[in-house]
Design a protein around this motif. Structure first.
Motif, PDB file in Angstrom:
ATOM      1  N   PRO A   1       0.802  -1.233   0.000  1.00 26.84           N
ATOM      2  CA  PRO A   1       0.000   0.000   0.000  1.00 26.84           C
ATOM      3  C   PRO A   1       0.839   1.290   0.000  1.00 26.84           C
ATOM      4  CG  PRO A   1      -0.906  -1.605   1.529  1.00 26.84           C
ATOM      5  CD  PRO A   1       0.430  -2.139   1.096  1.00 26.84           C
ATOM      6  N   TRP A   2       2.132   1.204   0.295  1.00 26.22           N
ATOM      7  CA  TRP A   2       2.973   2.401   0.157  1.00 26.22           C
ATOM      8  C   TRP A   2       3.081   2.807  -1.311  1.00 26.22           C
ATOM      9  CZ3 TRP A   2       7.832   0.653   3.425  1.00 26.22           C
ATOM     10  CH2 TRP A   2       7.457   0.549   4.781  1.00 26.22           C
ATOM     11  N   LEU A   3       3.009   1.817  -2.175  1.00 29.92           N
ATOM     12  CA  LEU A   3       3.204   2.072  -3.610  1.00 29.92           C
ATOM     13  C   LEU A   3       1.895   2.246  -4.355  1.00 29.92           C
ATOM     14  CD1 LEU A   3       5.871  -0.487  -4.901  1.00 29.92           C
ATOM     15  CD2 LEU A   3       6.153   1.972  -4.688  1.00 29.92           C
ATOM     16  N   PHE A   4       0.915   1.436  -3.972  1.00 27.07           N
ATOM     17  CA  PHE A   4      -0.310   1.356  -4.761  1.00 27.07           C
ATOM     18  C   PHE A   4      -1.532   1.654  -3.899  1.00 27.07           C
ATOM     19  CE2 PHE A   4       2.580  -1.649  -6.924  1.00 27.07           C
ATOM     20  CZ  PHE A   4       2.587  -1.069  -8.193  1.00 27.07           C
ATOM     21  N   GLY A   5      -2.508   2.321  -4.519  1.00 32.59           N
ATOM     22  CA  GLY A   5      -3.776   2.559  -3.848  1.00 32.59           C
ATOM     23  C   GLY A   5      -4.608   1.289  -3.821  1.00 32.59           C
ATOM     24  N   LYS A   6      -5.695   1.354  -3.072  1.00 30.29           N
ATOM     25  CA  LYS A   6      -6.565   0.195  -2.928  1.00 30.29           C
ATOM     26  C   LYS A   6      -7.090  -0.265  -4.288  1.00 30.29           C
ATOM     27  CE  LYS A   6     -10.639  -0.867  -0.146  1.00 30.29           C
ATOM     28  NZ  LYS A   6     -11.767  -0.267  -0.861  1.00 30.29           N
ATOM     29  N   GLU A   7      -7.487   0.706  -5.112  1.00 28.75           N
ATOM     30  CA  GLU A   7      -8.043   0.344  -6.423  1.00 28.75           C
ATOM     31  C   GLU A   7      -6.962  -0.183  -7.378  1.00 28.75           C
ATOM     32  OE1 GLU A   7     -11.154  -0.086  -7.528  1.00 28.75           O
ATOM     33  OE2 GLU A   7     -11.593   0.187  -5.410  1.00 28.75           O
ATOM     34  N   ASP A   8      -5.747   0.354  -7.252  1.00 30.98           N
ATOM     35  CA  ASP A   8      -4.648  -0.165  -8.075  1.00 30.98           C
ATOM     36  C   ASP A   8      -4.442  -1.650  -7.779  1.00 30.98           C
ATOM     37  OD1 ASP A   8      -4.232   2.486  -8.835  1.00 30.98           O
ATOM     38  OD2 ASP A   8      -2.655   2.800  -7.354  1.00 30.98           O
ATOM     39  N   LEU A   9      -4.413  -1.969  -6.481  1.00 33.91           N
ATOM     40  CA  LEU A   9      -4.188  -3.364  -6.084  1.00 33.91           C
ATOM     41  C   LEU A   9      -5.366  -4.244  -6.494  1.00 33.91           C
ATOM     42  CD1 LEU A   9      -2.576  -2.789  -2.566  1.00 33.91           C
ATOM     43  CD2 LEU A   9      -1.457  -3.768  -4.573  1.00 33.91           C
ATOM     44  N   ALA A  10      -6.570  -3.702  -6.356  1.00 27.70           N
ATOM     45  CA  ALA A  10      -7.753  -4.488  -6.729  1.00 27.70           C
ATOM     46  C   ALA A  10      -7.747  -4.777  -8.228  1.00 27.70           C
ATOM     47  CB  ALA A  10      -9.023  -3.733  -6.332  1.00 27.70           C
ATOM     48  N   THR A  11      -7.275  -3.804  -9.017  1.00 24.48           N
ATOM     49  CA  THR A  11      -7.213  -4.010 -10.467  1.00 24.48           C
ATOM     50  C   THR A  11      -6.185  -5.097 -10.802  1.00 24.48           C
ATOM     51  OG1 THR A  11      -7.663  -1.660 -10.679  1.00 24.48           O
ATOM     52  CG2 THR A  11      -7.019  -2.817 -12.676  1.00 24.48           C
ATOM     53  N   MET A  12      -5.041  -4.992 -10.152  1.00 28.23           N
ATOM     54  CA  MET A  12      -4.010  -6.018 -10.325  1.00 28.23           C
ATOM     55  C   MET A  12      -4.567  -7.400 -10.012  1.00 28.23           C
ATOM     56  SD  MET A  12      -0.441  -5.272  -8.462  1.00 28.23           S
ATOM     57  CE  MET A  12       0.207  -3.675  -8.856  1.00 28.23           C
ATOM     58  N   ALA A  13      -5.302  -7.482  -8.915  1.00 27.41           N
ATOM     59  CA  ALA A  13      -5.795  -8.780  -8.443  1.00 27.41           C
ATOM     60  C   ALA A  13      -6.785  -9.401  -9.429  1.00 27.41           C
ATOM     61  CB  ALA A  13      -6.429  -8.638  -7.067  1.00 27.41           C
ATOM     62  N   ARG A  14      -7.360  -8.570 -10.315  1.00 29.46           N
ATOM     63  CA  ARG A  14      -8.290  -9.137 -11.298  1.00 29.46           C
ATOM     64  C   ARG A  14      -7.607 -10.141 -12.227  1.00 29.46           C
ATOM     65  NH1 ARG A  14     -12.056  -4.178 -13.507  1.00 29.46           N
ATOM     66  NH2 ARG A  14     -12.665  -3.398 -11.457  1.00 29.46           N
ATOM     67  N   LEU A  15      -6.290  -9.998 -12.323  1.00 36.00           N
ATOM     68  CA  LEU A  15      -5.563 -10.938 -13.169  1.00 36.00           C
ATOM     69  C   LEU A  15      -5.743 -12.376 -12.671  1.00 36.00           C
ATOM     70  CD1 LEU A  15      -3.796 -10.657 -15.672  1.00 36.00           C
ATOM     71  CD2 LEU A  15      -1.812 -10.461 -14.176  1.00 36.00           C
ATOM     72  N   ARG A  16      -5.972 -12.517 -11.375  1.00 35.69           N
ATOM     73  CA  ARG A  16      -6.194 -13.864 -10.830  1.00 35.69           C
ATOM     74  C   ARG A  16      -7.399 -14.536 -11.479  1.00 35.69           C
ATOM     75  NH1 ARG A  16      -6.114 -12.078  -4.572  1.00 35.69           N
ATOM     76  NH2 ARG A  16      -3.997 -12.656  -4.009  1.00 35.69           N
ATOM     77  N   GLU A  17      -8.434 -13.745 -11.758  1.00 38.96           N
ATOM     78  CA  GLU A  17      -9.640 -14.321 -12.365  1.00 38.96           C
ATOM     79  C   GLU A  17      -9.306 -14.943 -13.725  1.00 38.96           C
ATOM     80  OE1 GLU A  17     -12.572 -11.188 -12.619  1.00 38.96           O
ATOM     81  OE2 GLU A  17     -12.003 -10.480 -10.621  1.00 38.96           O
ATOM     82  N   VAL A  18      -8.374 -14.302 -14.438  1.00 38.07           N
ATOM     83  CA  VAL A  18      -8.044 -14.764 -15.789  1.00 38.07           C
ATOM     84  C   VAL A  18      -7.463 -16.175 -15.748  1.00 38.07           C
ATOM     85  CG1 VAL A  18      -6.671 -14.279 -17.850  1.00 38.07           C
ATOM     86  CG2 VAL A  18      -7.618 -12.376 -16.487  1.00 38.07           C
ATOM     87  N   PHE A  19      -6.688 -16.452 -14.697  1.00 38.34           N
ATOM     88  CA  PHE A  19      -6.000 -17.742 -14.617  1.00 38.34           C
ATOM     89  C   PHE A  19      -6.698 -18.723 -13.681  1.00 38.34           C
ATOM     90  CE2 PHE A  19      -2.824 -14.823 -16.211  1.00 38.34           C
ATOM     91  CZ  PHE A  19      -2.187 -15.582 -17.192  1.00 38.34           C
ATOM     92  N   GLY A  20      -7.873 -18.361 -13.232  1.00 38.11           N
ATOM     93  CA  GLY A  20      -8.601 -19.257 -12.328  1.00 38.11           C
ATOM     94  C   GLY A  20      -8.015 -19.291 -10.939  1.00 38.11           C
ATOM     95  N   ALA A  21      -7.300 -18.209 -10.564  1.00 37.80           N
ATOM     96  CA  ALA A  21      -6.638 -18.186  -9.260  1.00 37.80           C
ATOM     97  C   ALA A  21      -7.462 -17.456  -8.212  1.00 37.80           C
ATOM     98  CB  ALA A  21      -5.265 -17.535  -9.381  1.00 37.80           C
ATOM     99  N   ASP A  22      -8.706 -17.129  -8.548  1.00 33.41           N
ATOM    100  CA  ASP A  22      -9.495 -16.330  -7.604  1.00 33.41           C
ATOM    101  C   ASP A  22      -9.944 -17.139  -6.386  1.00 33.41           C
ATOM    102  OD1 ASP A  22     -10.564 -17.321  -9.973  1.00 33.41           O
ATOM    103  OD2 ASP A  22     -12.422 -16.201  -9.791  1.00 33.41           O
ATOM    104  N   GLY A  23      -9.757 -18.455  -6.427  1.00 34.80           N
ATOM    105  CA  GLY A  23     -10.106 -19.260  -5.260  1.00 34.80           C
ATOM    106  C   GLY A  23      -9.135 -19.092  -4.096  1.00 34.80           C
ATOM    107  N   GLY A  24      -7.977 -18.460  -4.367  1.00 35.88           N
ATOM    108  CA  GLY A  24      -7.047 -18.162  -3.285  1.00 35.88           C
ATOM    109  C   GLY A  24      -6.217 -19.347  -2.819  1.00 35.88           C
ATOM    110  N   LEU A  25      -6.224 -20.452  -3.578  1.00 34.49           N
ATOM    111  CA  LEU A  25      -5.456 -21.624  -3.148  1.00 34.49           C
ATOM    112  C   LEU A  25      -4.048 -21.627  -3.724  1.00 34.49           C
ATOM    113  CD1 LEU A  25      -8.059 -24.541  -3.396  1.00 34.49           C
ATOM    114  CD2 LEU A  25      -7.177 -23.441  -1.337  1.00 34.49           C
ATOM    115  N   PHE A  26      -3.794 -20.776  -4.712  1.00 29.90           N
ATOM    116  CA  PHE A  26      -2.502 -20.836  -5.386  1.00 29.90           C
ATOM    117  C   PHE A  26      -1.500 -19.884  -4.764  1.00 29.90           C
ATOM    118  CE2 PHE A  26      -0.050 -22.348  -8.934  1.00 29.90           C
ATOM    119  CZ  PHE A  26      -0.686 -23.549  -9.215  1.00 29.90           C
TER     120      PHE A  26
END
Lengths: 389, 483
Positions: B427-452
């Motif tokens: 969070p020193w580098l990125f805002g909440k929305e920046d990080l949330a946008t980054m995290a969307r990449l997980r959906e692309v690879f099926g990583a949104d389940g949080g097990l990887f």
């Protein structure tokens, strides 16, 4: 881009918007129900499919203006996306540096458009693709929020590299607002070329030249009705070694306009056809042979970038059925190696016969998933990109 | 709730009995990487093919068990430590170089191939693989892809991101897909580029196609000694401003120099405040012309001495001190903590002063080795872990150094990754929305389940335990350590 009668791959927009500020542009994105097609200089508007359904064309140049923030000691610059590549370079060259972005028609092409469309030029082989120049960028998400990816330093592994995803996304995942790019000192160079007889020989000599340790700024094989030439931009200290490799062939300086020809070929005002192929080095000779059948007036092969491009002006080129056969043959040739062929420019009446992108790649489900993750409602350039994404 | 017995049975069905590690004494080898993060997995699998990796991933997904990919375990940010236990998938048995194609200058390798081994094999064709992390004898290409690894020689030529053409991955969702191929540009979105540096959170690379370069015919190494770090930093800037991009520019500060001199007697000038190593490669004529200019720049910026080496032996001698810096520091203190930060090159000298101030406040000595050409710092915090509270003080000091890097316009990591170590600083580098946008990449690879590879890269997360937030990268100083 002139506004009257502008079309996107043959389709007319319901309106042309020209927001005057970032806030206005973001508001437009938030409030729009139609597909929005962001556009900068409009140099590649003819590329790709027509948008799916009614769309508004959004000229982002006024909204994404501003000044270049140059940090010469860091070799970086933050550039507004709406600025043309030439304008940005004019600022930087006054201080002895430049961007290694050299898209076709840089006096019109914007920095944002160059990144979004991944339009590279003669220096691609030495410096990499436009995405390789990007250290960080800000972009407008499909919900209108402006977010940041990457940073401003030349080495950075903090977090996922979303700038890679935006570069080459063809305006279908977000609108690039500004980018921090590497800058490079302007270096002394000599422009020379050798007559090589045919493209295969040119490729062979290019392989030997680089195997000997030369890292040319430009190394293209060009066939333009005045012979086949291996055109190189080299450091002065590399010239003797190059001449040794080329063994007795006589070098001549580039004729006037050579760089512009290598850069702009396919996108000049009177170009009617342009096909660009990406493939590994060993397939480029056969690729060029097939492309020759399209009767191009200009054929450029860029081995270090794995690229070949055939361009035809009026009175040159072939009919749409023939072009289709040629493009399909090239695709069959290069696809097993992950290559692809793009019909970058053609008359609108060819569109029924010639697929500008070709079949989507095998991992198309992941591309669709990316579109769904970043633009779930299909707000940006819907239908324009590969597979009609 | 899955029992251990059920898990082992499912893994054996997936990869066969001989590829499942489960005895506690065998699992101990997989509880750590290059950091002191520790967590013991419930099991380790050693697949030999992409299909086996997929089968193992699917077995874990079915049972809801966390997965942590692992290469050689040389990482310096805790990326390979299974913080939520579960299953470690190791690429140790996937070590084939599938092909080296000299005509295309492309190699296709399995992920467990060691970085240096690839360059060794490519040398037969006069080619090499440029990214050279200092652990290159052990670290794997798959791990390099996960971390977007760099190395001392990345200045002119680029990092892993610039050399990978295509990756076959088993996605976090359990599918085998190619991202990119053997061609220089990807067809469609650059998911290959987005996957590189994702630290094992989006999937596991099972094949990697990389670009190779011709071995340069000439190499010259220069060593310049300066009274002060600030002068050496100015020399770095002026060399680059002249249009010279060396293949490497490495710097050491006074404390490092003293330690190296005490340890190896490499003959650095007495009292030097900074030593700068510059390496140039290319054609003989280019290298000679540039080395003369580099030498002149260094002298003009106050170098007291410049040595030039052209033979292999002379070059090895100049590098000896740099490569031996960390073992030498082991003589000053039993433990060290490596910080990896980046600042704009023009801020290097100022940042060095601020790091010195942090050191003075903390009472812990900090030695500096860094990739000066690209502003990538590696401050080494020296300490003795036997002293009570030492670990906490070190971590607090490292956090202060990271904070300085961010305040000066830099970033949290240049090449080691965020991992478990720095995720709370994101969070020193990125805002909440920046990080949330980054995290969307997980959906692309099926990583949104949080097990990887849970508890890595992003702040927060449940079940990461105390270890995840404690985030210690404390290593005992070993004889072969080198960053």
């Amino acid at each position: 881009m002139s506004e009257a009668g502008v079309v996107v791959a043959g389709a007319a927009p319901v309106s042309v918007e020209r927001p005057g500020s970032l806030a206005e542009l973001a508001a437009l994105v938030r409030g729009s129900r139609e597909t929005l097609v962001p556009v900068g200089g409009g140099t590649v508007l003819g590329l790709g499919y027509a948008p799916a359904g009614p769309f508004r064309l959004v000229d982002v140049r006024d909204a994404l203006g501003g000044a270049v923030e140059h940090q010469p000691d860091d070799l970086t610059a933050t550039v507004p996306a709406g600025m043309t590549v030439d304008a940005a370079n004019a600022v930087l060259r006054a201080r002895g540096q430049e961007l290694k972005l050299d898209p076709p028609l840089p006096s019109r092409a914007t920095v944002g458009g160059t990144l979004a469309a991944a339009m590279a030029g003669p220096q691609r082989g030495r410096y990499g693709a436009p995405r390789d120049q990007v250290l960080g960028l800000t972009f407008i998400r499909a919900d209108g929020d402006v977010v940041r990816a990457g940073g401003r330093v030349v080495k950075n592994v903090a977090g996922f590299d979303l700038s890679r995803l935006l570069c080459g996304s063809f305006g279908s995942l977000g609108i690039i607002v500004a980018a921090t790019l590497r800058t490079w000192p302007v270096r002394e160079a000599v422009d020379v070329e050798w007559q090589v007889g045919d493209i295969g020989t040119g490729l062979d000599l290019a392989a030997r030249l680089t195997a000997a340790g030369a890292r040319p700024e430009v190394l293209d094989i060009v066939e333009d009705g005045h012979g086949t030439w291996l055109a190189a931009r080299l450091s002065p200290a590399a010239l003797p070694a190059a001449e040794q490799v080329l063994g007795g062939r006589e070098a001549r300086p580039w004729p006037p306009g050579r760089f512009e020809q290598l850069r702009d070929g396919g996108f000049r005002d009177d170009d009617v056809l342009s096909v660009r192929v990406t493939a590994p080095w060993s397939l480029l000779a056969r690729t060029a042979e097939v492309l020759e059948r399209a009767r191009p007036g200009l054929l450029v092969v860029r081995p270090l970038a794995g690229m070949a491009r055939a361009a035809a002006r009026r009175q040159e080129g072939v009919a749409s059925r023939e072009l289709r056969g040629i493009v399909e043959e090239v695709r069959r040739l290069v696809r097993p190696a992950g290559g692809f062929a793009v019909a970058e420019r053609m008359p609108d009446r060819y569109r029924a016969d010639v697929d500008p992108w070709g079949e989507p790649p095998e991992s198309f489900d992941l591309l669709r998933a990316a579109k769904a993750a970043f633009d779930p409602e299909g707000r940006f350039s819907r239908g324009r990109f590969i597979g009609g994404i | 709730m899955t029992t251990r017995r059920e898990l082992l049975a499912a893994l054996r069905r997936a990869v066969g009995d001989g590829a499942v590690v489960w005895r506690p004494e065998d699992l101990a080898a997989y509880e750590f990487d290059g950091t002191v993060e520790r967590a013991v997995p419930h099991a380790v699998v050693l697949p030999s093919t992409a299909e086996e990796v997929r089968a193992a991933v699917r077995a874990c997904l079915d049972l809801g068990v966390p997965i942590t990919p692992r290469g050689a375990g040389t990482g310096l940010s805790g990326g390979a430590v299974p913080l939520r236990r579960g299953v470690v998938i190791s690429t140790a048995r996937m070590r084939r170089i599938i092909e080296i194609d000299p005509a295309d200058r492309v190699a296709v390798v399995e992920p467990g191939v060691a970085n240096l081994e690839l360059s060794r094999q490519a040398a037969r064709y006069g080619l090499f693989y440029p990214p050279d992390p200092s652990s290159q004898a052990a670290c794997t290409i798959g791990g390099n892809v996960a971390e977007n690894a760099g190395g001392p020689h990345c200045l002119a030529l680029g990092v892993t991101q610039n050399f990978v053409l295509g990756i076959e991955v088993v996605t976090a969702g359990g599918d085998i897909r190619w991202l990119g191929g053997r061609s220089p540009d990807p067809f469609g979105f650059d998911l290959r580029g987005a996957f590189i540096g994702s630290e094992g959170t989006l999937g596991i690379a099972t094949k990697v196609a990389v670009r190779l370069l011709p071995v340069p015919p000439a190499v010259v190494t220069l060593l310049a000694a300066f009274p002060e770090v600030a002068q050496a930093c100015e020399a770095v800037s002026s060399i680059i401003a002249r249009g010279i991009i060396p293949s490497a520019m490495e710097m050491m500060d006074r404390l490092c120099i003293e330690a190296v001199e005490a340890g190896f007697r490499v003959g650095y000038p007495e009292g030097a405040g900074a030593v700068l190593l510059v390496e140039l490669d290319g054609l003989e004529g280019e290298v000679q012309a540039e080395s003369a200019r580099v030498r002149a720049e260094c002298l003009e910026r106050g170098a007291t001495e410049v040595r030039v080496a052209a033979s292999e032996e002379e070059r090895a001698l100049l590098w000896k001190g740099r490569k031996g810096a960390i073992p030498a520091l082991g003589r000053l203190a039993p433990n060290y903590y490596i910080v990896d930060g980046v600042v704009p090159r023009s801020r290097l000298a100022a940042v060095m002063e601020r790091v010195a101030a942090v050191s003075a406040r903390s009472g812990l000595r900090i030695a500096n080795v860094f990739h000066a050409g690209d502003g990538n710092l590696h401050p080494l915090i020296l300490f003795d872990e036997r002293e009570p509270g030492a670990g906490e003080r070190v971590l607090a000091t490292a956090a202060e150094v990271m904070r300085v890097c961010v305040e000066e316009g830099g970033t949290l990591s240049g090449e080691h990754g965020i991992g478990a170590e720095k995720r709370e600083f994101m969070p020193w580098l990125f805002g909440k929305e920046d990080l949330a946008t980054m995290a969307r990449l997980r959906e692309v690879f099926g990583a949104d389940g949080g097990l990887f590879n849970p508890c890595k890269v992003f702040p927060g997360g449940t079940g990461c335990g105390e270890m995840g937030s404690r985030a210690a990268a404390v290593r005992a100083a070993g004889p072969d350590a080198y960053v």
